[in-house]
Design an enzyme around this catalytic site. Structure first.
Site, PDB file in Angstrom:
ATOM      1  N   HIS A   1       0.855  -1.191   0.000  1.00 26.21           N
ATOM      2  CA  HIS A   1       0.000   0.000   0.000  1.00 26.21           C
ATOM      3  C   HIS A   1       0.893   1.244   0.000  1.00 26.21           C
ATOM      4  O   HIS A   1       1.840   1.319   0.789  1.00 26.21           O
ATOM      5  CB  HIS A   1      -0.909  -0.005   1.240  1.00 26.21           C
TER       6      HIS A   1
ATOM      7  N   ALA B   1      10.509   3.568  -2.348  1.00 27.16           N
ATOM      8  CA  ALA B   1      10.016   2.630  -1.333  1.00 27.16           C
ATOM      9  C   ALA B   1       9.478   1.331  -1.936  1.00 27.16           C
ATOM     10  O   ALA B   1      10.048   0.264  -1.721  1.00 27.16           O
ATOM     11  CB  ALA B   1       8.949   3.304  -0.469  1.00 27.16           C
TER      12      ALA B   1
HETATM   13  C1  GRF Z   1       1.143   0.712  -6.462  1.00 31.30           C
HETATM   14  O1  GRF Z   1       1.176   2.041  -6.110  1.00 31.30           O
HETATM   15  C2  GRF Z   1       0.776  -0.117  -5.251  1.00 31.30           C
HETATM   16  O2  GRF Z   1       1.248   0.405  -4.064  1.00 31.30           O
HETATM   17  C3  GRF Z   1      -0.710  -0.058  -5.296  1.00 31.30           C
HETATM   18  O3  GRF Z   1      -1.037  -0.099  -6.653  1.00 31.30           O
HETATM   19  C4  GRF Z   1       0.027   0.397  -7.446  1.00 31.30           C
HETATM   20  C5  GRF Z   1       0.385  -0.651  -8.453  1.00 31.30           C
HETATM   21  O4  GRF Z   1       1.290  -0.234  -9.425  1.00 31.30           O
HETATM   22  N1  GRF Z   1      -1.277  -1.106  -4.465  1.00 31.30           N
HETATM   23  P1  GRF Z   1       1.961  -1.308 -10.406  1.00 31.30           P
HETATM   24  O5  GRF Z   1       0.825  -1.997 -11.173  1.00 31.30           O
HETATM   25  O6  GRF Z   1       2.761  -2.266  -9.613  1.00 31.30           O
HETATM   26  O7  GRF Z   1       2.803  -0.489 -11.350  1.00 31.30           O
END
Ligand code: GRF
Length: 200
Positions: free
Chosen positions: A112, A182
């Site tokens: 998250h 992060a």
């Molecule tokens: C990320 O920001 C993650 O923290 C959230 O959804 C986004 C996914 O991005 N849960 P990706 O598909 O991995 O580029």
């Protein structure tokens, strides 16, 4: 060496999936083997990343399957057929029921993009999380990897990493920095930690 068979569930671009695959290839996730990618969105770019890495992938659409129950049953069947022991939610935007999360208690982790308990829970996903952080004016945000239970973003915290908010940040620049500084290192580290514990 024994490895925990792991599935990654995605809905979008899959940069977190890519970070996992890259770190696995570099030997930085020795306790897990990413052997399956599941998407609930047919044209998610994450599926192409899985294909390029030669990893088995599947799509299950709740709309096509007709109900939450049928959707989850299809996913569970696929996980079982592939001997999956650990599930990583990496930008997976579909809801999973309490039945599902209980079945895999302490075996589902999620990333998250904030420091939980700030800016999390129902309605906090995607850019909305970063908009809320900027609206509040926090100077530090970050990312959290946690176990998944029936409460949205409510399970036990595994790892967190802080990221500085800059004066001129937009939701987009903040989202990008949280990923770069992060998420992309935190999720592989958390996967290794959890998988290593499971092997014990
Ligand atoms: C990320 O920001 C993650 O923290 C959230 O959804 C986004 C996914 O991005 N849960 P990706 O598909 O991995 O580029």
């Amino acid at each position: 060496m024994l490895k925990v068979k792991t599935a990654v569930l995605v809905s979008g671009g899959g940069t977190n999936l890519q970070a996992l695959l890259d770190e696995e290839r570099k030997g930085n996730i020795p306790s897990a083997e990413i052997s399956l990618v599941i998407s609930n969105v047919k044209d998610a770019y994450a599926l192409e990343r899985a294909a390029k890495a030669g990893i088995k992938h599947a799509v299950f659409s709740k709309k096509e399957l007709g109900s939450q129950k049928a959707f989850e049953e299809a996913i569970i069947t696929c996980l079982e057929e592939n001997g999956i022991e650990l599930i990583v939610l990496a930008g997976f935007l579909a809801i999973l029921s309490a039945d599902f999360t209980r079945r895999y208690e302490n075996r589902i982790i999620n990333i998250h993009p904030s420091l939980i308990p700030a800016f999390c829970g129902k309605g906090y996903y995607g850019l909305r999380v970063h908009e809320a952080a900027l609206e509040k004016g926090v100077k530090i945000t970050g990312a959290t990897v946690h176990f998944v239970n029936e409460i949205p973003d409510g399970g036990k915290i595994i790892l967190q990493k802080a990221v500085e908010v800059k004066e001129d940040d937009t939701p987009q620049t903040l989202q990008r920095r949280v990923m770069e500084e992060a998420e992309w290192s935190l999720l592989p580290a958390a996967l290794e930690k959890v998988a290593k514990d499971l092997l014990k």
